[in-house]
Scaffold this motif. Structure first.
Motif, PDB file in Angstrom:
ATOM      1  N   ASP A 164       0.854  -1.286   0.091  1.00 59.52           N
ATOM      2  CA  ASP A 164       0.099   0.063  -0.079  1.00 59.52           C
ATOM      3  C   ASP A 164       0.949   0.819   0.078  1.00 59.52           C
ATOM      4  N   ALA A 165       0.096   2.175  -0.128  1.00 61.22           N
ATOM      5  CA  ALA A 165       0.858   3.957  -0.030  1.00 61.22           C
ATOM      6  C   ALA A 165       2.174   4.147   1.230  1.00 61.22           C
ATOM      7  N   ASN A 166       1.631   3.260   2.603  1.00 63.16           N
ATOM      8  CA  ASN A 166       2.513   3.445   3.396  1.00 63.16           C
ATOM      9  C   ASN A 166       3.805   2.054   3.543  1.00 63.16           C
ATOM     10  N   GLY A 167       3.864   1.285   2.550  1.00 67.17           N
ATOM     11  CA  GLY A 167       4.828   0.198   2.228  1.00 67.17           C
ATOM     12  C   GLY A 167       5.273  -1.057   3.037  1.00 67.17           C
ATOM     13  N   PHE A 168       2.921  -0.725   3.492  1.00 65.66           N
ATOM     14  CA  PHE A 168       2.830  -2.545   4.399  1.00 65.66           C
ATOM     15  C   PHE A 168       2.793  -3.603   3.146  1.00 65.66           C
ATOM     16  N   PRO A 169       2.499  -4.466   3.086  1.00 65.71           N
ATOM     17  CA  PRO A 169       2.249  -5.861   2.558  1.00 65.71           C
ATOM     18  C   PRO A 169       0.325  -5.851   2.849  1.00 65.71           C
ATOM     19  N   LYS A 170       0.117  -6.109   1.570  1.00 62.48           N
ATOM     20  CA  LYS A 170      -1.412  -6.506   1.049  1.00 62.48           C
ATOM     21  C   LYS A 170      -1.334  -7.813   1.709  1.00 62.48           C
ATOM     22  N   ALA A 171      -2.316  -8.022   2.137  1.00 55.18           N
ATOM     23  CA  ALA A 171      -2.486  -9.760   3.136  1.00 55.18           C
ATOM     24  C   ALA A 171      -3.269 -10.231   2.083  1.00 55.18           C
ATOM     25  N   ALA A 172      -4.037  -9.509   1.344  1.00 58.32           N
ATOM     26  CA  ALA A 172      -4.679 -10.421   0.499  1.00 58.32           C
ATOM     27  C   ALA A 172      -3.770 -10.939  -1.185  1.00 58.32           C
ATOM     28  N   ASN A 173      -3.344 -10.744  -1.048  1.00 54.84           N
ATOM     29  CA  ASN A 173      -2.348 -11.280  -2.257  1.00 54.84           C
ATOM     30  C   ASN A 173      -1.420 -12.242  -1.345  1.00 54.84           C
ATOM     31  N   GLY A 174      -0.582 -11.987  -0.137  1.00 51.66           N
ATOM     32  CA  GLY A 174       0.046 -13.545  -0.037  1.00 51.66           C
ATOM     33  C   GLY A 174       1.693 -12.093   0.201  1.00 51.66           C
ATOM     34  N   PHE A 175       2.162 -12.874   0.787  1.00 44.27           N
ATOM     35  CA  PHE A 175       3.484 -12.333   0.613  1.00 44.27           C
ATOM     36  C   PHE A 175       4.384 -13.531   1.163  1.00 44.27           C
ATOM     37  N   ASP A 176       5.533 -12.935   1.422  1.00 38.95           N
ATOM     38  CA  ASP A 176       6.816 -13.687   2.621  1.00 38.95           C
ATOM     39  C   ASP A 176       7.772 -12.607   2.657  1.00 38.95           C
ATOM     40  N   ARG A 177       8.167 -13.057   4.263  1.00 39.92           N
ATOM     41  CA  ARG A 177       8.682 -12.116   5.001  1.00 39.92           C
ATOM     42  C   ARG A 177       9.675 -12.775   6.022  1.00 39.92           C
ATOM     43  N   ILE A 178      10.839 -11.723   6.235  1.00 39.02           N
ATOM     44  CA  ILE A 178      12.344 -12.184   6.925  1.00 39.02           C
ATOM     45  C   ILE A 178      12.262 -11.154   8.122  1.00 39.02           C
ATOM     46  N   ASP A 179      12.239 -11.790   9.539  1.00 40.08           N
ATOM     47  CA  ASP A 179      12.570 -10.704  10.423  1.00 40.08           C
ATOM     48  C   ASP A 179      13.646 -11.103  11.265  1.00 40.08           C
ATOM     49  N   THR A 180      14.726 -10.589  11.334  1.00 40.24           N
ATOM     50  CA  THR A 180      16.389 -10.745  11.676  1.00 40.24           C
ATOM     51  C   THR A 180      16.611  -8.823  12.652  1.00 40.24           C
TER      52      THR A 180
END
Length: 382
Positions: A164-180
């Motif tokens: 979205d406009a603030n750089g948040f991924p949209k759940a509707a389309n899915g995504f992959d996320r790594i957090d360190t």
């Protein structure tokens, strides 16, 4: 999506505290009833390890929940956030410092948003049409304390996403996320943990997801000459559900292994990232140390506008035949330290209890000795 942990543990502080209470090492007599056969020290170690096993996914779920675009689901309006107080929180876009490509989310102890509890700034950088990196800095505040008691820093890598406009991924389309990242107390890195999560595209308001994580206490405990860690992940797949009232419910069984080792002996091993569920080879595992037992914890957690409003765990299975049950006290505000209550038991024998608020701050109490430990951000820290 992929994630990492902030949050839990310190199995060693127990030795110092127990020694001060007149019982150190394995000299404490076993506790009768229910056939637990564990010394007070062993009960403390097991309780702290259990807090870690639970704290790891709880911190990950909270992070993942707030890392997803809520605006696209109509849950909250984020474009041009003006800091309107809503459900114990305020949102700013850009952040209060005015940084480019940034947002800031503040959570409070009071509904009027005057006493700060958490302050999270994220600065996002596009790395492609469907990918970005995010630098997160979260300051943790205790009640009636204007100075942060801890700081969590993390780097997120997000791929295969629509933003979205603030750089948040949209759940509707899915995504992959790594957090360190890591949690530091007094400027000293205390909890080190990493995680990944794969969020599959939504169907009928429900996403399936999977993930794994690993972490450990980086400082260890000098009195024991040991430190403690964990690794694990979701058994099969979990579900993320958008409810009729726009709250979000996460449900999955989290299974893994607890470890202990000499101070400095533990580390996190990193493999290849995953992009599909279920995960057969986790990206993050713990290296070094000796297994102290496995766990399987079914977690159902519901969030309203980013704040935990209900947590339920029934008969989670721990090492040595122990069990964990967790409930939510809805008669008190979510920011009350008695909001979430957990009990660890062996048969009919209560081993320990813990109480935390919606932010994962509270106290772990060992039944046998009365020893108490501080829980910050879902992790036992001292």
């Amino acid at each position: 999506m992929k994630y990492r942990v902030h949050s839990t543990v310190a199995a060693a502080l127990l030795a110092v505290a127990l020694a001060a209470c007149g019982g150190a090492g394995g000299t404490n007599p076993p506790i009768g009833g229910g056939g637990s056969g564990l010394s007070a020290q062993s009960q403390s170690e097991m309780s702290i390890s259990t807090a870690n096993a639970l704290g790891s996914p709880m911190k990950n779920i909270a992070d993942d929940n707030n890392a997803i675009s809520a605006q696209s689901q109509g849950i909250r309006t984020e474009s041009g956030g003006q800091g309107t107080c809503t459900n114990y929180s305020e949102f700013f876009a850009p952040d209060k410092n005015g940084d480019a490509n940034s947002t800031e989310r503040q959570f409070f102890y009071d509904a009027g948003c005057t006493e700060l509890a958490r302050d999270t700034v994220r600065i996002f950088t596009s790395t492609g049409s469907s990918s970005e990196t995010v630098a997160n800095t979260e300051k943790l505040y205790a009640v009636n304390n204007a100075t942060p008691i801890a700081t969590r820093t993390a780097t997120n890598t997000i791929a295969n996403a629509t933003f979205d406009a603030n750089g948040f991924p949209k759940a509707a389309n899915g995504f992959d996320r790594i957090d360190t990242g890591n949690l530091a107390l007094g400027g000293v890195k205390t909890i080190d943990s990493d995680a990944e999560m794969v969020m599959q595209p939504a169907s009928g308001g429900i996403n399936q997801y999977c993930g794994d994580s690993a972490g450990f206490n980086a400082t260890g405990f000098a009195a024991l000459g040991e430190t403690f860690g964990w690794n694990g992940g979701i058994s099969g797949v979990g579900t993320r559900t958008v409810n009729v009232d726009r709250s979000i419910t996460w449900s999955a069984t989290h299974a893994g292994t607890n470890f202990k080792g000499a101070i400095g002996a533990l580390s996190i091993a990193t493999g290849a990232p995953n992009t599909a569920c279920p995960i057969s080879t986790p990206m993050f595992t713990l290296a070094g140390g000796t297994s102290t037992g496995t766990y399987s914890i079914p977690i159902t957690a519901t969030y309203a506008n980013g704040l935990l409003e209900n947590l339920s765990i029934a008969n989670a299975q721990l090492a040595n035949g122990n069990t964990l049950n967790v409930s939510t006290n809805t008669s008190v505000p979510p920011t009350n330290s008695l909001f979430i209550t957990g009990t660890i038991a062996n048969g009919s024998t209560q081993i320990s209890t813990f109480n935390v608020d919606a932010y994962g701050d509270g106290t772990l109490t060992i039944t046998a000795s009365g020893t108490q430990y501080v829980i910050d951000d879902w992790h036992v820290v001292k």
